[in-house]
Design a protein around this motif. Sequence first.
Motif, PDB file in Angstrom:
ATOM      1  N   LEU A  87      62.140  12.961 -46.005  1.00 43.30           N
ATOM      2  CA  LEU A  87      60.725  13.267 -46.165  1.00 43.30           C
ATOM      3  C   LEU A  87      60.519  14.741 -45.858  1.00 43.30           C
ATOM      4  CD1 LEU A  87      57.899  11.962 -46.671  1.00 43.30           C
ATOM      5  CD2 LEU A  87      57.742  11.689 -44.199  1.00 43.30           C
ATOM      6  N   ARG A  88      59.806  15.441 -46.733  1.00 41.44           N
ATOM      7  CA  ARG A  88      59.501  16.852 -46.500  1.00 41.44           C
ATOM      8  C   ARG A  88      58.301  16.937 -45.559  1.00 41.44           C
ATOM      9  NH1 ARG A  88      60.428  20.745 -51.050  1.00 41.44           N
ATOM     10  NH2 ARG A  88      62.435  20.441 -50.072  1.00 41.44           N
ATOM     11  N   ILE A  89      58.487  17.651 -44.450  1.00 45.48           N
ATOM     12  CA  ILE A  89      57.480  17.782 -43.410  1.00 45.48           C
ATOM     13  C   ILE A  89      56.901  19.194 -43.431  1.00 45.48           C
ATOM     14  CG2 ILE A  89      57.073  17.671 -40.912  1.00 45.48           C
ATOM     15  CD1 ILE A  89      57.911  14.998 -42.144  1.00 45.48           C
ATOM     16  N   ASP A  90      55.590  19.297 -43.433  1.00 41.26           N
ATOM     17  CA  ASP A  90      54.907  20.584 -43.294  1.00 41.26           C
ATOM     18  C   ASP A  90      54.763  20.824 -41.789  1.00 41.26           C
ATOM     19  OD1 ASP A  90      52.905  22.552 -42.880  1.00 41.26           O
ATOM     20  OD2 ASP A  90      52.030  22.120 -44.841  1.00 41.26           O
ATOM     21  N   LEU A  91      55.534  21.757 -41.259  1.00 38.01           N
ATOM     22  CA  LEU A  91      55.569  21.985 -39.816  1.00 38.01           C
ATOM     23  C   LEU A  91      54.238  22.474 -39.255  1.00 38.01           C
ATOM     24  CD1 LEU A  91      59.107  23.613 -39.540  1.00 38.01           C
ATOM     25  CD2 LEU A  91      58.456  21.281 -38.913  1.00 38.01           C
ATOM     26  N   VAL A  92      53.540  23.311 -40.001  1.00 37.67           N
ATOM     27  CA  VAL A  92      52.249  23.823 -39.536  1.00 37.67           C
ATOM     28  C   VAL A  92      51.247  22.676 -39.428  1.00 37.67           C
ATOM     29  CG1 VAL A  92      50.330  25.379 -40.096  1.00 37.67           C
ATOM     30  CG2 VAL A  92      52.699  26.121 -40.482  1.00 37.67           C
ATOM     31  N   ARG A  93      51.228  21.817 -40.436  1.00 43.11           N
ATOM     32  CA  ARG A  93      50.317  20.665 -40.403  1.00 43.11           C
ATOM     33  C   ARG A  93      50.672  19.716 -39.275  1.00 43.11           C
ATOM     34  NH1 ARG A  93      49.507  17.847 -46.153  1.00 43.11           N
ATOM     35  NH2 ARG A  93      47.963  16.490 -45.220  1.00 43.11           N
ATOM     36  N   LEU A  94      51.961  19.477 -39.100  1.00 48.12           N
ATOM     37  CA  LEU A  94      52.387  18.571 -38.037  1.00 48.12           C
ATOM     38  C   LEU A  94      52.024  19.142 -36.664  1.00 48.12           C
ATOM     39  CD1 LEU A  94      53.759  16.075 -36.937  1.00 48.12           C
ATOM     40  CD2 LEU A  94      55.979  17.194 -37.303  1.00 48.12           C
ATOM     41  N   ARG A 107      54.973  19.182 -30.541  1.00 51.58           N
ATOM     42  CA  ARG A 107      55.654  20.224 -29.753  1.00 51.58           C
ATOM     43  C   ARG A 107      56.872  20.769 -30.504  1.00 51.58           C
ATOM     44  NH1 ARG A 107      54.269  16.679 -25.560  1.00 51.58           N
ATOM     45  NH2 ARG A 107      56.336  15.729 -25.564  1.00 51.58           N
ATOM     46  N   TRP A 108      57.644  19.875 -31.115  1.00 50.76           N
ATOM     47  CA  TRP A 108      58.814  20.312 -31.875  1.00 50.76           C
ATOM     48  C   TRP A 108      58.389  21.185 -33.057  1.00 50.76           C
ATOM     49  CZ3 TRP A 108      59.792  18.545 -36.989  1.00 50.76           C
ATOM     50  CH2 TRP A 108      60.945  19.071 -37.551  1.00 50.76           C
ATOM     51  N   ALA A 109      57.396  20.742 -33.809  1.00 50.68           N
ATOM     52  CA  ALA A 109      56.935  21.494 -34.975  1.00 50.68           C
ATOM     53  C   ALA A 109      56.383  22.858 -34.559  1.00 50.68           C
ATOM     54  CB  ALA A 109      55.879  20.689 -35.732  1.00 50.68           C
ATOM     55  N   ALA A 110      55.620  22.889 -33.477  1.00 49.85           N
ATOM     56  CA  ALA A 110      55.055  24.158 -32.994  1.00 49.85           C
ATOM     57  C   ALA A 110      56.167  25.120 -32.580  1.00 49.85           C
ATOM     58  CB  ALA A 110      54.103  23.908 -31.828  1.00 49.85           C
ATOM     59  N   ALA A 111      57.196  24.598 -31.933  1.00 51.53           N
ATOM     60  CA  ALA A 111      58.330  25.451 -31.532  1.00 51.53           C
ATOM     61  C   ALA A 111      59.051  26.005 -32.767  1.00 51.53           C
ATOM     62  CB  ALA A 111      59.296  24.662 -30.652  1.00 51.53           C
ATOM     63  N   GLU A 112      59.211  25.181 -33.789  1.00 50.70           N
ATOM     64  CA  GLU A 112      59.860  25.633 -35.021  1.00 50.70           C
ATOM     65  C   GLU A 112      59.035  26.717 -35.706  1.00 50.70           C
ATOM     66  OE1 GLU A 112      63.080  24.481 -36.511  1.00 50.70           O
ATOM     67  OE2 GLU A 112      63.009  24.339 -34.323  1.00 50.70           O
ATOM     68  N   VAL A 113      57.723  26.517 -35.756  1.00 56.21           N
ATOM     69  CA  VAL A 113      56.833  27.511 -36.359  1.00 56.21           C
ATOM     70  C   VAL A 113      56.889  28.811 -35.551  1.00 56.21           C
ATOM     71  CG1 VAL A 113      54.411  28.075 -36.837  1.00 56.21           C
ATOM     72  CG2 VAL A 113      55.316  25.817 -37.460  1.00 56.21           C
TER      73      VAL A 113
END
Length: 149
Positions: A87-94, A107-113
């Motif tokens: 599944l393609r995840i939009d990190l900013v949206r997540l 938290r993971w998505a924010a760290a990646e961004v």
Amino acid sequence: MDGSAYQRALGRELLQLRVRRKWTRAQLVQRLPGELSAQALASYETGTRSCTVVRFVELCAALDASPHALLERVHGQVSNEDYPAYLRIDLVRLAAHDHHKLAPARRWAAAEVARHAAPTRDLDLGALEALAALCGLPAIELIRVLRAG
């Protein structure tokens, strides 16, 4: 048809069968009639390398698994809309999602961004299941939440 999705799904199934038996890769390799390195087996399990039909049948025999049933499960994973191979995840949206159980995923998505990663990430079924477990959700529920945005 996404051949790499089939490879990844097949690899996950082979890995799960081996792990359920509590075998190391070396132990499974010893049970095969032909030569195969543990590294080659690892590449099958991660879906980075495809195996021949003969090797697939040998692996199934060693794992006491039906090749037909295994392929049916793999096909079901790849073709199932509710339970995708990836599944393609939009990190900013997540990172901005407001679902109360998604705190670990946010938290993971924010760290990646924050580290300037690509804005989207393709998560395979194994990663989705791990992320769902961190969030305390069944994988199918996490997938539905992520798809809904």
